[in-house]
Design a protein around this motif. Sequence first.
Motif, PDB file in Angstrom:
ATOM      1  N   GLY A   8       0.784  -1.225   0.000  1.00 52.00           N
ATOM      2  CA  GLY A   8       0.000   0.000   0.000  1.00 52.00           C
ATOM      3  C   GLY A   8       0.814   1.272   0.000  1.00 52.00           C
ATOM      4  N   LYS A   9       2.024   1.219   0.519  1.00 59.27           N
ATOM      5  CA  LYS A   9       2.921   2.368   0.511  1.00 59.27           C
ATOM      6  C   LYS A   9       4.308   1.890   0.113  1.00 59.27           C
ATOM      7  CE  LYS A   9       0.613   5.320   3.767  1.00 59.27           C
ATOM      8  NZ  LYS A   9       0.793   6.372   4.708  1.00 59.27           N
ATOM      9  N   ILE A  10       5.128   2.825  -0.319  1.00 60.05           N
ATOM     10  CA  ILE A  10       6.515   2.479  -0.625  1.00 60.05           C
ATOM     11  C   ILE A  10       7.150   1.980   0.664  1.00 60.05           C
ATOM     12  CG2 ILE A  10       8.752   3.389  -1.364  1.00 60.05           C
ATOM     13  CD1 ILE A  10       7.113   5.464  -3.038  1.00 60.05           C
ATOM     14  N   ALA A  31       6.525  10.407   4.951  1.00 59.36           N
ATOM     15  CA  ALA A  31       5.061  10.397   4.884  1.00 59.36           C
ATOM     16  C   ALA A  31       4.570  11.159   3.659  1.00 59.36           C
ATOM     17  CB  ALA A  31       4.476  10.987   6.161  1.00 59.36           C
ATOM     18  N   GLU A  34       4.607   9.133   0.706  1.00 59.42           N
ATOM     19  CA  GLU A  34       3.799   7.930   0.875  1.00 59.42           C
ATOM     20  C   GLU A  34       4.658   6.679   1.036  1.00 59.42           C
ATOM     21  OE1 GLU A  34       0.387   7.543  -1.617  1.00 59.42           O
ATOM     22  OE2 GLU A  34       0.113   9.712  -1.725  1.00 59.42           O
ATOM     23  N   ALA A  35       5.625   6.794   1.952  1.00 57.01           N
ATOM     24  CA  ALA A  35       6.549   5.691   2.222  1.00 57.01           C
ATOM     25  C   ALA A  35       6.562   5.386   3.717  1.00 57.01           C
ATOM     26  CB  ALA A  35       7.948   6.061   1.751  1.00 57.01           C
ATOM     27  N   ARG A  36       6.901   4.146   4.019  1.00 64.07           N
ATOM     28  CA  ARG A  36       7.080   3.706   5.402  1.00 64.07           C
ATOM     29  C   ARG A  36       8.442   3.060   5.522  1.00 64.07           C
ATOM     30  NH1 ARG A  36       1.903   0.109   6.739  1.00 64.07           N
ATOM     31  NH2 ARG A  36       2.438  -0.794   4.743  1.00 64.07           N
ATOM     32  N   ASP A  72       8.060  -0.988  -4.074  1.00 64.95           N
ATOM     33  CA  ASP A  72       6.890  -0.167  -4.397  1.00 64.95           C
ATOM     34  C   ASP A  72       5.685  -0.631  -3.566  1.00 64.95           C
ATOM     35  OD1 ASP A  72       5.764  -2.430  -5.633  1.00 64.95           O
ATOM     36  OD2 ASP A  72       5.928  -1.615  -7.646  1.00 64.95           O
ATOM     37  N   PRO A  73       4.543   0.041  -3.667  1.00 64.92           N
ATOM     38  CA  PRO A  73       3.375  -0.337  -2.862  1.00 64.92           C
ATOM     39  C   PRO A  73       2.856  -1.751  -3.108  1.00 64.92           C
ATOM     40  CG  PRO A  73       3.121   1.895  -3.688  1.00 64.92           C
ATOM     41  CD  PRO A  73       4.323   1.310  -4.379  1.00 64.92           C
ATOM     42  N   GLY A  97       8.351   6.322  -6.319  1.00 72.02           N
ATOM     43  CA  GLY A  97       7.112   7.084  -6.335  1.00 72.02           C
ATOM     44  C   GLY A  97       6.792   7.684  -7.694  1.00 72.02           C
TER      45      GLY A  97
END
Length: 111
Positions: A8-10, A31, A34-36, A72-73, A97
């Motif tokens: 769902g997130k990088i 954030a 869109e990464a964790r 990637d997500p 991203g």
Amino acid sequence: MYLPDLKGKILVLLRDPGTAQVLAQRKAELASLEARAFLLAQEARESPLPLLVDREENLVRAIPEKGVLVADPFLEVYHLGPVEGVEEILDWVRFVGAQCPECVLPEAEWL
């Protein structure tokens, strides 16, 4: 936690606590991209990032001590290896991203 749960997130996985400390200071930037990021360890311990425990060492063995895994997500790996520092990690996150998997043309049935 299982790797499929991280979709769902990088995703950024790293093993070096020093790099994790520096990256933790840039949580807002992660954030916004869109990464964790997670610190990967063989056992529970103090961590500046969320800790991902790998008791069986499946990922610990795959990621170099001063390296990272960036996916990637959909958990497709874009980088697995050493990095020069946090800026390179963030460059990889930005690169991932910028990819657009939904923009890929379907199989060329129309040709």
